[in-house]
Design a protein around this motif. Structure first.
Motif, mmCIF file in Angstrom:
data_model
loop_
_atom_site.group_PDB
_atom_site.id
_atom_site.type_symbol
_atom_site.label_atom_id
_atom_site.label_comp_id
_atom_site.label_asym_id
_atom_site.label_seq_id
_atom_site.Cartn_x
_atom_site.Cartn_y
_atom_site.Cartn_z
ATOM 1 N N LEU A 1 0.819 -1.211 0.000
ATOM 2 C CA LEU A 1 0.000 0.000 0.000
ATOM 3 C C LEU A 1 0.853 1.260 0.000
ATOM 4 C CD1 LEU A 1 -2.912 -0.864 2.481
ATOM 5 C CD2 LEU A 1 -3.067 -0.546 0.004
ATOM 6 N N ILE A 2 1.933 1.257 0.756
ATOM 7 C CA ILE A 2 2.800 2.431 0.798
ATOM 8 C C ILE A 2 3.407 2.692 -0.574
ATOM 9 C CG2 ILE A 2 5.032 3.255 1.677
ATOM 10 C CD1 ILE A 2 4.214 2.203 4.418
ATOM 11 N N LYS A 3 3.815 1.650 -1.270
ATOM 12 C CA LYS A 3 4.354 1.844 -2.623
ATOM 13 C C LYS A 3 3.287 2.380 -3.565
ATOM 14 C CE LYS A 3 8.260 -1.408 -2.853
ATOM 15 N NZ LYS A 3 8.467 -1.694 -1.444
ATOM 16 N N MET A 4 2.081 1.835 -3.462
ATOM 17 C CA MET A 4 0.997 2.258 -4.345
ATOM 18 C C MET A 4 0.543 3.690 -4.068
ATOM 19 S SD MET A 4 -1.322 -1.205 -4.191
ATOM 20 C CE MET A 4 -2.427 -0.862 -5.549
ATOM 21 N N ALA A 5 0.630 4.107 -2.820
ATOM 22 C CA ALA A 5 0.100 5.411 -2.428
ATOM 23 C C ALA A 5 0.821 6.576 -3.095
ATOM 24 C CB ALA A 5 0.156 5.560 -0.910
ATOM 25 N N GLY A 6 2.044 6.334 -3.569
ATOM 26 C CA GLY A 6 2.789 7.388 -4.245
ATOM 27 C C GLY A 6 2.396 7.560 -5.702
ATOM 28 N N VAL A 7 1.499 6.708 -6.188
ATOM 29 C CA VAL A 7 1.034 6.793 -7.581
ATOM 30 C C VAL A 7 -0.301 7.537 -7.575
ATOM 31 C CG1 VAL A 7 0.416 5.499 -9.653
ATOM 32 C CG2 VAL A 7 2.158 4.597 -8.075
ATOM 33 N N PRO A 8 -0.366 8.739 -8.144
ATOM 34 C CA PRO A 8 -1.603 9.539 -8.062
ATOM 35 C C PRO A 8 -2.851 8.807 -8.529
ATOM 36 C CG PRO A 8 0.200 10.890 -8.873
ATOM 37 C CD PRO A 8 0.724 9.484 -8.811
ATOM 38 N N SER A 9 -2.735 8.037 -9.596
ATOM 39 C CA SER A 9 -3.919 7.364 -10.143
ATOM 40 C C SER A 9 -4.423 6.229 -9.260
ATOM 41 C CB SER A 9 -3.609 6.816 -11.542
ATOM 42 O OG SER A 9 -2.579 5.839 -11.487
ATOM 43 N N LEU A 10 -3.645 5.821 -8.268
ATOM 44 C CA LEU A 10 -4.040 4.719 -7.391
ATOM 45 C C LEU A 10 -4.511 5.190 -6.022
ATOM 46 C CD1 LEU A 10 -1.193 2.134 -8.147
ATOM 47 C CD2 LEU A 10 -3.560 2.088 -8.969
ATOM 48 N N GLN A 11 -4.523 6.499 -5.800
ATOM 49 C CA GLN A 11 -4.896 6.989 -4.476
ATOM 50 C C GLN A 11 -6.371 6.759 -4.159
ATOM 51 O OE1 GLN A 11 -3.402 11.023 -4.277
ATOM 52 N NE2 GLN A 11 -1.269 10.320 -4.208
ATOM 53 N N ALA A 12 -7.203 6.650 -5.198
ATOM 54 C CA ALA A 12 -8.607 6.319 -4.963
ATOM 55 C C ALA A 12 -8.752 4.910 -4.421
ATOM 56 C CB ALA A 12 -9.407 6.463 -6.262
ATOM 57 N N PRO B 1 -9.040 4.497 0.807
ATOM 58 C CA PRO B 1 -9.939 3.649 1.615
ATOM 59 C C PRO B 1 -9.252 2.406 2.162
ATOM 60 C CG PRO B 1 -10.490 3.483 -0.729
ATOM 61 C CD PRO B 1 -9.507 4.603 -0.591
ATOM 62 N N ALA B 2 -8.236 1.909 1.448
ATOM 63 C CA ALA B 2 -7.521 0.725 1.944
ATOM 64 C C ALA B 2 -6.791 1.037 3.240
ATOM 65 C CB ALA B 2 -6.534 0.231 0.885
ATOM 66 N N PHE B 3 -6.206 2.225 3.329
ATOM 67 C CA PHE B 3 -5.573 2.622 4.586
ATOM 68 C C PHE B 3 -6.616 2.856 5.676
ATOM 69 C CE2 PHE B 3 -1.700 3.969 2.107
ATOM 70 C CZ PHE B 3 -0.802 3.195 2.808
ATOM 71 N N SER B 4 -7.756 3.404 5.285
ATOM 72 C CA SER B 4 -8.807 3.673 6.270
ATOM 73 C C SER B 4 -9.307 2.396 6.927
ATOM 74 C CB SER B 4 -9.978 4.404 5.597
ATOM 75 O OG SER B 4 -9.569 5.674 5.126
ATOM 76 N N SER B 5 -9.298 1.304 6.153
ATOM 77 C CA SER B 5 -9.787 0.028 6.683
ATOM 78 C C SER B 5 -8.655 -0.894 7.135
ATOM 79 C CB SER B 5 -10.627 -0.687 5.625
ATOM 80 O OG SER B 5 -9.857 -0.982 4.465
ATOM 81 N N PHE B 6 -7.421 -0.388 7.131
ATOM 82 C CA PHE B 6 -6.281 -1.218 7.516
ATOM 83 C C PHE B 6 -6.449 -1.684 8.962
ATOM 84 C CE2 PHE B 6 -1.947 -2.015 9.025
ATOM 85 C CZ PHE B 6 -1.434 -2.788 7.984
ATOM 86 N N ASN B 7 -6.248 -2.962 9.193
ATOM 87 C CA ASN B 7 -6.506 -3.550 10.508
ATOM 88 C C ASN B 7 -5.344 -3.275 11.457
ATOM 89 O OD1 ASN B 7 -7.054 -5.252 12.737
ATOM 90 N ND2 ASN B 7 -8.257 -6.610 11.426
ATOM 91 N N THR B 8 -5.452 -2.195 12.182
ATOM 92 C CA THR B 8 -4.393 -1.821 13.122
ATOM 93 C C THR B 8 -4.450 -2.650 14.399
ATOM 94 O OG1 THR B 8 -5.810 -0.038 13.961
ATOM 95 C CG2 THR B 8 -4.219 0.543 12.261
ATOM 96 N N THR B 9 -5.570 -3.318 14.626
ATOM 97 C CA THR B 9 -5.662 -4.191 15.806
ATOM 98 C C THR B 9 -4.744 -5.398 15.639
ATOM 99 O OG1 THR B 9 -7.949 -3.521 16.191
ATOM 100 C CG2 THR B 9 -7.206 -5.570 17.234
ATOM 101 N N ILE B 10 -4.752 -5.976 14.441
ATOM 102 C CA ILE B 10 -3.826 -7.065 14.153
ATOM 103 C C ILE B 10 -2.402 -6.543 14.163
ATOM 104 C CG2 ILE B 10 -3.030 -8.640 12.337
ATOM 105 C CD1 ILE B 10 -5.958 -8.949 11.520
ATOM 106 N N GLY B 11 -2.198 -5.382 13.554
ATOM 107 C CA GLY B 11 -0.875 -4.771 13.520
ATOM 108 C C GLY B 11 0.061 -5.447 12.543
ATOM 109 N N VAL B 12 1.341 -5.179 12.694
ATOM 110 C CA VAL B 12 2.371 -5.731 11.825
ATOM 111 C C VAL B 12 3.325 -6.582 12.659
ATOM 112 C CG1 VAL B 12 2.206 -3.826 10.169
ATOM 113 C CG2 VAL B 12 3.814 -3.664 12.088
ATOM 114 N N LEU B 13 4.327 -7.123 12.008
ATOM 115 C CA LEU B 13 5.269 -8.000 12.700
ATOM 116 C C LEU B 13 5.920 -7.303 13.892
ATOM 117 C CD1 LEU B 13 7.076 -9.648 9.642
ATOM 118 C CD2 LEU B 13 5.652 -10.848 11.314
#
Length: 530
Positions: free
Chosen positions: A217-228, A232-244
């Protein structure tokens, strides 16, 4: 008189289409198997993925600035000019698809059995991880029509961003399915022996999937045409699960005599004790982040490099008579009391011995991903805390020995504190001095680059391509200011390659679909804005 030998671009390493055949691999055509269970196929495929990770790491070591040619050799050719051809990265392509086919076999043979939902989900996650890594080097790849055996002999190439989206959808599904399985533990199960990565800990599998998703997602977010898509993908990112929160290390039970760890076997020693890295030494560029030219970090420098701060370093492309040869005592990346990593003092750093585990993604990278996501307001959180956690986790991994344990002789907290004190005036270490978003991103990516040195050189180079950090001076040939080869023929502004080329096998067997007019100095991966 110089020794003359033929090099291929794959850095003097055997980037082999049979990379994952060496240990615990399966038939190249799973469809031909007459009897196999997920508990047989899955662990072999995971171990194969670890071996391929090492291949990606080392095949990009010369691009990324981590490694240079040693003295006493000639014939480096495309290693120093970047004038590689379509055969140079065939091994990465072939072995990745072979490995993905193994995971696809598991998927096809477990999806109808609810008691195997964990195996299905693990295969889905690992297949996504394989394609994410493939896209990062090749861009558009066969995906939707791939892995179908004789049903589709000439699969179409899908746009790289579509492959990313499909992988993220699979990662999301895997997380949902694992959670459902955890709610019904009486039916869902996975044998610990079938999981050489997390030993059956499905919470860690969810964190691993979320980490791969965040990386994409971070790589994609820098592409203007993919921000749509990404917003929302970041908005729904599961922060409860978290990362490694712990390193993702594959450990099937490597044995020095016949099944050594692939890292040790590649930049350390063979099973017969032969040094495999006589033609490679570290670069002056990478040393500058340890020896005081850019930052002072003898702490990690001493555990990564043999004899640090020795002068057995070079600039890629310098083949003059004054270039030092590789250390006679052993690989430049083996530290400790024994050159072969078997006897004497424990080994640390990136080559910890023949029985060490193989990292897929480290907790240090997960924290730097969070730091960037917080800095760019993709997610809510404290970027400074994640940044310093990333540095600490880097020390923590490098200080571990072959048993994946930090011994009592090492003190991570004390050395991290000393590192921060020694570099208190640098915004690359003292995050409070990075006052703008760009300065913060430079600090985050530079520290990630340091943390991935000779562990994930491919991802370090990906992040340089995406962000232009660590900062280089494009017009310079000073080895402290750039890691571009002195003999580079690249026409790109930074004199580096922008991507690798498709496998010659694709041009031979799938000519109607493989993209044409690909240029290794001007064609960009979809997330590269440069």
């Amino acid at each position: 008189m110089k020794k003359i030998f033929k090099y291929i671009l794959l850095s003097g390493m055997v980037i082999f289409s049979s990379a994952c055949k060496k240990y615990l691999d399966v038939n190249t055509n799973p469809n031909s198997l007459t009897s196999a269970t997920p508990n047989l196929i899955l662990p072999q495929a995971i171990v194969g993925a670890a071996s391929i990770s090492n291949s990606f790491n080392l095949s990009l070591a010369d691009f990324s600035g981590a490694r240079a040619n040693a003295g006493g050799f000639g014939g480096f050719g495309s290693v120093v000019t970047y004038d590689f051809g379509t055969d140079a990265y065939e091994g990465l392509w072939n072995s990745t698809y072979d490995n993905a086919q193994d995971f696809q076999y598991v998927l096809e043979n477990t999806t109808t059995d609810p008691t195997l939902i964990y195996s299905t989900s693990i295969a889905r996650i690992m297949k996504s991880f394989a394609f994410e890594r493939l896209v990062n080097q090749f861009n558009d790849v066969p995906y939707s029509q791939a892995l179908k055996g004789t049903a589709v002999l000439s699969p179409k190439y899908d746009p790289a961003s579509d492959v990313y989206k499909a992988c993220i959808a699979d990662l999301d599904k895997a997380i949902v399915d694992i959670t459902a399985g955890q709610a019904n533990a009486a039916t869902a199960k996975v044998a610990t022996s079938a999981d050489p990565l997390f030993g059956g800990d499905m919470n860690n599998w969810k964190r691993f999937a979320n980490t791969v998703k965040l990386r994409m997602l971070i790589k994609m977010a820098g592409v203007p045409s993919l921000q749509a898509y990404t917003t929302p993908a970041f908005s729904s990112f599961n922060t409860t699960i978290g990362v490694l929160t712990a390193d993702a290390i594959v450990q099937p039970g490597y044995v020095k005599t016949d099944r050594p760890n692939p890292i040790y076997n590649s930049i350390g020693f063979t099973t017969t004790g032969t040094n495999t890295t006589t033609s490679r030494i570290p670069t002056k560029w990478i040393y500058s982040f340890y020896d005081g030219n850019k930052l002072s970090d003898a702490f990690r420098g001493k555990v990564i490099y043999r004899g640090f701060p020795s002068n057995i370093i070079n600039q890629l492309g310098d083949e003059s008579s004054s270039v030092p040869a590789a250390a006679a005592a052993g690989s430049a990346w083996i530290t400790g009391g024994a050159s072969d990593g078997v006897s004497g003092s424990p080994l640390f750093g990136v080559v910890k011995g023949p029985t060490m585990g193989t990292p897929l993604i480290l907790a240090t990278e997960a924290n730097f991903l969070l730091a960037e996501a917080y800095t760019r307001n993709y997610l809510a959180g404290n970027a400074e805390t994640a940044f310093y956690n990333g540095i600490t986790q880097s020390f923590n991994y490098l200080y571990k020995d072959f048993s994946n344990t930090v011994p009592g002789t090492k003190d991570v907290a004390t050395d991290v504190a000393s590192y921060r004190t020694l570099n208190a005036t640098s915004p690359l270490v003292n995050f409070s001095l990075a006052t703008t978003t760009d300065q913060k991103i430079e600090a985050i990516i530079t520290q990630k680059y340091i943390a991935l040195n000779m562990i994930s050189n491919d991802e370090a180079f990906n992040e340089f391509r995406r962000t232009t950090y660590p900062r280089i001076v494009n017009t310079s040939t000073n080895p402290i200011l750039t890691f571009a080869s002195l003999k580079s023929i690249s026409t790109h502004v930074d004199r580096l390659p922008t991507r690798v080329l498709y496998s010659q096998r694709e041009y031979n067997l799938n000519p109607a679909n493989v993209p044409t007019n690909i240029n290794k100095f001007t064609s960009l991966i979809f997330w590269d804005p440069n």
